[in-house]
Each structure stands twice: as C-alpha cells, then as structure tokens.
Design an enzyme around this catalytic site. Structure first.
Site, PDB file in Angstrom:
ATOM      1  CB  CYS A  33      -0.944   0.008   1.200  1.00 30.13           C
ATOM      2  SG  CYS A  33      -0.027   0.018   2.748  1.00 30.13           S
ATOM      3  CG  ASP A  35      -0.090   3.032   4.252  1.00 31.63           C
ATOM      4  OD1 ASP A  35      -0.144   3.854   3.318  1.00 31.63           O
ATOM      5  OD2 ASP A  35      -1.090   2.528   4.773  1.00 31.63           O
ATOM      6  CB  CYS A  59      -4.865   2.681   6.711  1.00 25.34           C
ATOM      7  SG  CYS A  59      -4.188   1.286   7.620  1.00 25.34           S
ATOM      8  CB  CYS A 103      -2.681  -2.162   8.708  1.00 29.70           C
ATOM      9  SG  CYS A 103      -3.614  -2.312   7.183  1.00 29.70           S
TER      10      CYS A 103
HETATM   11 FE1  FES Z   1      -1.363   0.396   4.370  1.00 26.40          FE
HETATM   12 FE2  FES Z   1      -3.022  -0.204   6.286  1.00 26.40          FE
HETATM   13  S1  FES Z   1      -3.498   0.114   4.207  1.00 26.40           S
HETATM   14  S2  FES Z   1      -0.893  -0.129   6.402  1.00 26.40           S
END
Ligand code: FES
Length: 130
Positions: A33, A35, A59, A103
């Site tokens: 993602c 992140d 998120c 996550c």
């Molecule tokens: Fe990337 Fe949750 S969607 S850590």
C-alpha cells in the site's frame, strides 16, 4: 468496524511526533500500500525505553497501532519490547476490520526495527570506545 477506543486514538494520537533525545529510530514500509511507519525511541544506558514517539503515513489501523506500540514499549527493556506481538497491540485496539489486521502487524515490526537500530548504534559506540 473500528472500536471506539481505536477511533479516539486515531483522532488524538498521544504519541505522534518526533522525540527529543531519541537514540534509535525504526522505519518500515508496506510495499503493498506504500504506507510508512517510523518509531523513535529514547533508551537509557541500562537498556530501558524511557520514551517513544511515532510518525506514520498510513491508514487508521497503521496509525492507531503505532500509537499503541509506543505506549506498550515505554518503560520496558529492549528485550521485553521485542516480545510485544500483534496480539498485544490488537488487545488494546479492540475491534478492527479483518482486512486491516495485517496493517497492525507493522507495529511489532517497527518496534523490532527501532531496537535493531539501537543495537547497531551501541555497537558503533563500543567500537569507537576501543
Ligand atoms: Fe497500508 Fe493499512 S493500508 S498499512
């Protein structure tokens, strides 16, 4: 659905920001993602985590779980901090949408990354001291 306590932490994370006097930093990313989680630690000479802060670009689950991870490591030895699991984080977090559980796994990974960084710094200092 997220628990009420998770949403409260998301709105008011207690541990967000950088840490004055930090002597270790962990960073991990989720390739899927994009992140990123960063954790800063201030560890005493005796190996006790005196304080922890985080910066997370991610998120709700990622942000809340890193905030919880900071609370969980504070006051613990680095060895004890490494034993903090995703389950410990989820116990504090309460309900999390099932597709978001992965996550929260990043929180225990970022603790490990920060502790590893601390150990690297210690080794470097030990070499300098020789
Ligand atoms: Fe990337 Fe949750 S969607 S850590």
């Amino acid at each position: 659905m997220y628990s009420e306590q998770a949403m409260e932490r998301f709105k008011n994370p207690k541990n967000a920001g950088t840490l004055k006097g930090a002597n270790a930093k962990g960073e991990i990313g989720n390739a899927a993602c994009g992140d990123i989680m960063k954790m800063y630690l201030r560890v005493s000479d005796a190996g006790i985590i005196e304080d922890a802060k985080f910066k997370t670009f991610g998120c709700v689950a990622a942000i809340v779980s890193t905030d919880i991870a900071c609370d969980l490591v504070r006051g613990k030895s680095i060895d004890r901090a490494l034993k903090i699991t995703n389950k410990d984080v989820l116990n504090v977090m309460g309900d999390v949408p099932p597709q978001k559980i992965h996550c929260s796994v990043m929180a225990s990974e970022v603790i490990a990354a920060a502790v590893e960084d601390y150990r690297k710094q210690q080794k470097k200092q030990a070499k300098k001291g020789k």
